[in-house]
Every structure is written in structure tokens, then in C-alpha cells.
Design a protein around this motif. Structure first.
Motif, PDB file in Angstrom:
ATOM      1  N   ALA A  94      -3.972   1.261  -5.411  1.00 31.79           N
ATOM      2  CA  ALA A  94      -3.688   2.270  -6.439  1.00 31.79           C
ATOM      3  C   ALA A  94      -2.749   1.677  -7.485  1.00 31.79           C
ATOM      4  N   GLU A  98       0.865   3.800  -3.241  1.00 36.60           N
ATOM      5  CA  GLU A  98       0.391   5.170  -3.010  1.00 36.60           C
ATOM      6  C   GLU A  98       1.463   6.184  -3.408  1.00 36.60           C
ATOM      7  N   ARG A 157       0.826  -1.200   0.000  1.00 39.21           N
ATOM      8  CA  ARG A 157       0.000   0.000   0.000  1.00 39.21           C
ATOM      9  C   ARG A 157       0.871   1.266   0.000  1.00 39.21           C
ATOM     10  N   ASP A 199      -8.882  -0.294  -1.955  1.00 42.72           N
ATOM     11  CA  ASP A 199      -8.431   0.985  -2.531  1.00 42.72           C
ATOM     12  C   ASP A 199      -6.999   0.902  -3.067  1.00 42.72           C
TER      13      ASP A 199
END
Length: 253
Positions: free
Chosen positions: A96, A16, A12, A94
């Protein structure tokens, strides 16, 4: 298989960070994650060409390298089907990811890209050690790029890298040990001359220079090849230095 929590956290954080970079960086990363494999393929060709003028061992290492990479890939692919770890671009909320997430059933652990990149670098180093400073960082960058674009966890690429640098060198060395004795006889075949190159024993055959002889002026010159036996006419010529013929009599005036 469930991904470790620390790996999901690292994934993550990396994705990000990547998502916040300019779009041109995303394009470079998307192209580079696959383009590196083409560079390794070019290095395999260069290594084979280089081995054509080398020893039998060098040639078999160059020829066995792609097969060793395929062997490492197969181990990775079979492992994926048993472990069945979901891709992080679907499992992490979520996520990315820069590139499209692979289809369901295309499992995540270990990373095939990382395995192939590491295996390619490892066998190139075995056959061509001076390339280590180039291919090993390149393989590590390719492995990391799979996390950067969002399709693998960090532990996926780490496992793939270890798998590649372990399996491929073992396979290539075993193949070299088994097949190297066959290279020299095959190099004598007319049809195999381009693929395998001439035998080093043939390349080492240099012409032997003729022995030198002294000539007026102190300059050495190669000794001339033996000439034919003197003709009958030459045998009857008078001895100019003694003034007599070969029968001991002076020739008539």
C-alpha cells in the motif's frame, strides 16, 4: 539481495497504517519526504554564513559539509548497484505505497534519502553542535518517511542512516584537517573575502583608547595628541606669572 522477513512484516504494518490515514496526511508525507532535503540545504547556507565571522576551523567545516554528504551518497549509491535489493512496493504483495514506486533498477538497499538526511544532520552537528536537537530528529523523521510512503523497507533506512552518520563526519573531519591551514591565507585575498569572511585576527583588532588626563572638576578626558613646537612669537611673549620676559628684564611700559 533478499529483504529479511521481519523487515517485510514491519513494512507491511507501517504502510497499511499509513494507507488508512486521511488523504491530507498522504500529501504532507509525499511533500515532506523531499522537502526536508531543502531544509538541510538552507541550514548549510546558514552554517556557512555563521562561520564567516568565526575561526578558520569553523569555516572549513562549513565548506566541507556538502562535500562530505556527497561522499556518503556515493557510497550508498555504489552499494545499491552491488546489492540489488528490489523495492518493497514491487516485492511485497499488495503493498500500500502512497507515492509511485521507483522504476525497476532503482534498487532499495540502502536508502539514499536516509543516507543524505543522516549525513547532513551529522556534519551540521560537527560544525554547529547546538543544532543537534533540531537536525537529528529531522533526519530520523525523513528516514522513516521513506517507509511510510512505501518505497523502502525499515532495514533500508536504518542502514542508510548508519551509513550517513558514519561516513560524512569522517570525511568532513579529514577535509578540515587537510585544508584548514589554507583558509587563513585565502582570507587575505580580495576575491575570497565574501566567501570566507575576514580573518578572526583582523576582527580582534580594536582601536587603543588614548590615555586619560585629569581636568578641573575631576573628570578624566583623553590626552590630546602632541601639538607642534611653539612658534617664535610664542617664545617672546612675557612670562605673565613672573612679570618678566624670557631675558629676565621687565618689558617696557
Amino acid at each position: 539481495m533478499q529483504a529479511p522477513g521481519f523487515s517485510a512484516d514491519w513494512y507491511r504494518a507501517i504502510t497499511e497504517f499509513a494507507d488508512g490515514l486521511p488523504s491530507w496526511v498522504h500529501v504532507v508525507a509525499e511533500i515532506g519526504t523531499d522537502a526536508g532535503l531543502l531544509l538541510f540545504a538552507a541550514l548549510f547556507v546558514a552554517g556557512w554564513w555563521r562561520a564567516r565571522g568565526g575561526t578558520d576551523q569553523a569555516m572549513i567545516l562549513a565548506l566541507a559539509a556538502p562535500f562530505a554528504v556527497v561522499a556518503a551518497y556515493l557510497v550508498s549509491e555504489v552499494s545499491k548497484t552491488f546489492l540489488e535489493e528490489e523495492r518493497p512496493c514491487r516485492a511485497v504483495a499488495d503493498a500500500a505505497n502512497i507515492v509511485a514506486c521507483p522504476a525497476p533498477g532503482d534498487w532499495s538497499f540502502p536508502s539514499n534519502h536516509a543516507t543524505i538526511a543522516a549525513a547532513s544532520a551529522a556534519v551540521i552537528v560537527v560544525a554547529w553542535r547546538s543544532m543537534a536537537a533540531v537536525v537529528l530528529p529531522l533526519a530520523a523523521l525523513m528516514a522513516f518517511s521513506r517507509v511510510f510512503v512505501g518505497v523502502h523497507y525499515p532495514h533500508d533506512v536504518a542502514a542508510g542512516f548508519v551509513l550517513g552518520v558514519t561516513v560524512a563526519p569522517v570525511v568532513v573531519l579529514v577535509m578540515a584537517r587537510l585544508l584548514a591551514p589554507a583558509v587563513e591565507p585565502m582570507r587575505a585575498w580580495p576575491g575570497a573575502a565574501f566567501l570566507l569572511g575576514p580573518s578572526p585576527a583582523f576582527l580582534d583588532r580594536a582601536p587603543v583608547p588614548a590615555p586619560a588626563r585629569a581636568v578641573p572638576g575631576g573628570i578624566a578626558a583623553p590626552t590630546a595628541a602632541p601639538t607642534a613646537a611653539p612658534s617664535m612669537a610664542a617664545e617672546t611673549l612675557p612670562d605673565v606669572m613672573s612679570g618678566t620676559g624670557r631675558d629676565g628684564h621687565y618689558p617696557p611700559a
